[in-house]
Scaffold this motif. Structure first.
Motif, PDB file in Angstrom:
ATOM      1  N   GLU A  98       8.744   1.073   4.107  1.00 23.99           N
ATOM      2  CA  GLU A  98       9.163  -0.279   3.733  1.00 23.99           C
ATOM      3  C   GLU A  98       7.744  -1.217   3.126  1.00 23.99           C
ATOM      4  N   ASP A  99       6.502  -0.584   3.231  1.00 27.41           N
ATOM      5  CA  ASP A  99       5.658  -1.239   2.611  1.00 27.41           C
ATOM      6  C   ASP A  99       5.697  -0.932   1.265  1.00 27.41           C
ATOM      7  N   ALA A 100       6.222  -0.070   0.600  1.00 27.07           N
ATOM      8  CA  ALA A 100       6.346   0.212  -0.732  1.00 27.07           C
ATOM      9  C   ALA A 100       6.699  -0.933  -1.519  1.00 27.07           C
ATOM     10  N   ALA A 101       5.747  -1.363  -2.425  1.00 28.20           N
ATOM     11  CA  ALA A 101       6.066  -2.361  -3.349  1.00 28.20           C
ATOM     12  C   ALA A 101       4.919  -2.485  -4.382  1.00 28.20           C
ATOM     13  N   VAL A 102       4.864  -3.294  -5.392  1.00 27.71           N
ATOM     14  CA  VAL A 102       3.969  -3.798  -6.299  1.00 27.71           C
ATOM     15  C   VAL A 102       3.191  -5.007  -5.499  1.00 27.71           C
ATOM     16  N   TYR A 103       1.971  -4.789  -5.491  1.00 29.99           N
ATOM     17  CA  TYR A 103       1.072  -5.613  -4.610  1.00 29.99           C
ATOM     18  C   TYR A 103       0.242  -6.562  -5.515  1.00 29.99           C
ATOM     19  N   TYR A 104       0.123  -7.897  -5.354  1.00 32.91           N
ATOM     20  CA  TYR A 104      -0.413  -8.915  -6.063  1.00 32.91           C
ATOM     21  C   TYR A 104      -1.444  -9.807  -5.333  1.00 32.91           C
TER      22      TYR A 104
END
Length: 120
Positions: free
Chosen positions: A88-94
């Motif tokens: 659930e930490d999978a994402a695009v990080y900015y």
């Protein structure tokens, strides 16, 4: 306006660690609180971690104890050390500047982000 370039994203397995980096375009960023945000497909962008000019930090409940935000003003850098990663930490990080603790949406321009994928 300060520009940001994020890097360090990768494909990792659950339980592994990853460190993200954010390069600011000017040293002016040291006058701002900074935050890491993430956006997964179909979800709104959410603030994950914040660090003030003085180094005070705040975290999204779901990452508390697993993520650590830090900054190196001499290098115009902000980091996000992520441990015990979950799918659930999978994402695009900015990364972005924030006005203050209550700023949950970011106040500067957005970079391209860096993709984090957590999968076995």
């Amino acid at each position: 306006q300060v520009q940001f370039v994020e890097s360090g994203g990768a494909l990792v397995k659950p339980g592994e660690s990853l460190k993200l980096s954010c390069q600011a375009s000017t040293s002016a960023f040291r006058f701002y609180a900074m935050a890491w945000f993430r956006q997964a497909p179909g979800n709104q962008r959410e603030r994950v971690a914040l660090i003030t000019k003085g180094g005070w930090t705040d975290y999204l409940y779901d990452v508390t104890g697993r993520f650590i935000i830090s900054r190196d003003d001499a290098k115009n850098m902000v980091y996000l050390q992520m441990s015990t990663l979950k799918p659930e930490d999978a994402a695009v990080y900015y990364c972005n500047v924030v006005r203050d603790y209550s700023d949950m949406t970011g106040s500067g321009s957005w970079g391209q982000g860096t993709q984090v994928t957590v999968s076995s």
